[in-house]
Design an enzyme around this catalytic site. Structure first.
Site, short mmCIF file in Angstrom:
data_model
loop_
_atom_site.label_atom_id
_atom_site.label_comp_id
_atom_site.label_asym_id
_atom_site.label_seq_id
_atom_site.Cartn_x
_atom_site.Cartn_y
_atom_site.Cartn_z
N SER A 69 0.84 -1.19 0.00
CA SER A 69 0.00 0.00 0.00
C SER A 69 0.88 1.25 0.00
O SER A 69 1.73 1.40 -0.87
CB SER A 69 -0.96 -0.05 1.19
OG SER A 69 -2.00 0.88 1.06
N HIS A 94 -7.88 -5.57 0.09
CA HIS A 94 -6.67 -4.76 0.20
C HIS A 94 -5.58 -5.46 1.01
O HIS A 94 -4.39 -5.30 0.72
CB HIS A 94 -7.01 -3.42 0.83
CG HIS A 94 -5.89 -2.43 0.77
ND1 HIS A 94 -5.30 -2.05 -0.42
CD2 HIS A 94 -5.22 -1.76 1.75
CE1 HIS A 94 -4.33 -1.17 -0.18
NE2 HIS A 94 -4.27 -0.99 1.13
#
Length: 261
Positions: free
Chosen positions: A96, A237
């Protein structure tokens, strides 16, 4: 401005010393994350791969320091901390927000003649792909700072934060300022036009990640002049948590030949 600490060792953590390892893997946490997010990597990959983890300012034992303001500041701090480290082959892994910082550290190391042997980017869209920051207004007005409620809702949406932490008001009071600062860092990042690294680049992405589509992940291909590979995993995610064996396999397959193992 470069963020500096009186002790550059504050930037880099080693959970399991591996003096005979073939290669070191420096891991960069996600927004709101800390070095301890990579403890499982260290357990799984040592002793063949020495796992190092970045500790950003503003969290855990660096909680009294101001959090970083930009990807560039954080990348400068990490790069400086690596300056005097021994010349063992070094690879970078970032998830991320950490993927953007790892990319910028790779560029800086290459400029200093210490190119990493590999770069792994997980759950992060390419520098040439942008989205509106959290808190952006549908009218097109400039985004204001996200509220505590918006940040908490985002953490719940993405997963990766322990439910007990989300339910604990005191813990959330400590966590929210760090997450808000990190979201500002991640949301403001814009890669330089044509920015690329020369090392092999492997991208990992979840097939249901609301933050990074497969197309946005594939756009990383334009940001390396070396080899490129992409692995799509099931999940959102934080797919790296539910696909650890596959992620570790991708890393070891790419890195162990580096040391002749």
């Amino acid at each position: 401005m470069t963020i500096r600490s009186e002790d550059d060792e504050l930037w880099i953590r080693r959970f399991r010393p591996s003096p005979d390892s073939a290669v070191s893997l420096l891991c960069f946490p996600h927004a709101g994350g800390s070095a301890s997010a990579y403890f499982a990597f260290s357990e799984a990959l040592s002793p063949s791969v020495e796992v190092l983890a970045v500790q950003y300012p503003g969290r855990q034992d660096r909680r009294w320091e101001a959090p970083g303001r930009t990807v560039a500041e954080l990348a400068d701090g990490v790069t400086d901390a690596l300056a005097d480290r021994p010349g063992r082959p070094l690879a970078l892994f970032g998830h991320s927000m950490g993927g953007a910082i790892a990319f910028e550290v790779a560029r800086r190391l290459e400029a200093r003649g210490r190119a990493p042997v590999a770069l792994f980017v997980s759950g992060r869209r390419a520098p040439s792909r942008h989205r509106e920051a959290l808190g952006a207004q549908p009218t097109g007005e400039e985004a204001g700072p996200p509220t505590d409620e918006e940040i908490a809702a985002e953490l719940r949406r993405l997963g990766g934060t322990d439910a007990a932490v989300l339910a604990d008001a005191a813990l959330m009071q400590m966590l929210l300022p760090v997450v808000r600062a990190d979201y500002r860092v991640a949301g403001s990042y814009r890669g330089e036009p044509g920015a690329a690294v020369g090392c092999p680049l492997t991208v990992l992405v979840g097939d249901r990640d609301p933050e990074t589509t497969i197309e946005e992940a594939g756009a990383w291909r334009a940001h390396t002049t070396g080899g490129f590979g992409m692995r799509v995993c099931p999940g959102g995610h934080f797919f790296i948590e539910s696909n650890r064996s596959e992620v570790f396999g991708v890393i070891t397959e790419a890195l162990l030949p580096v040391g002749g193992v």
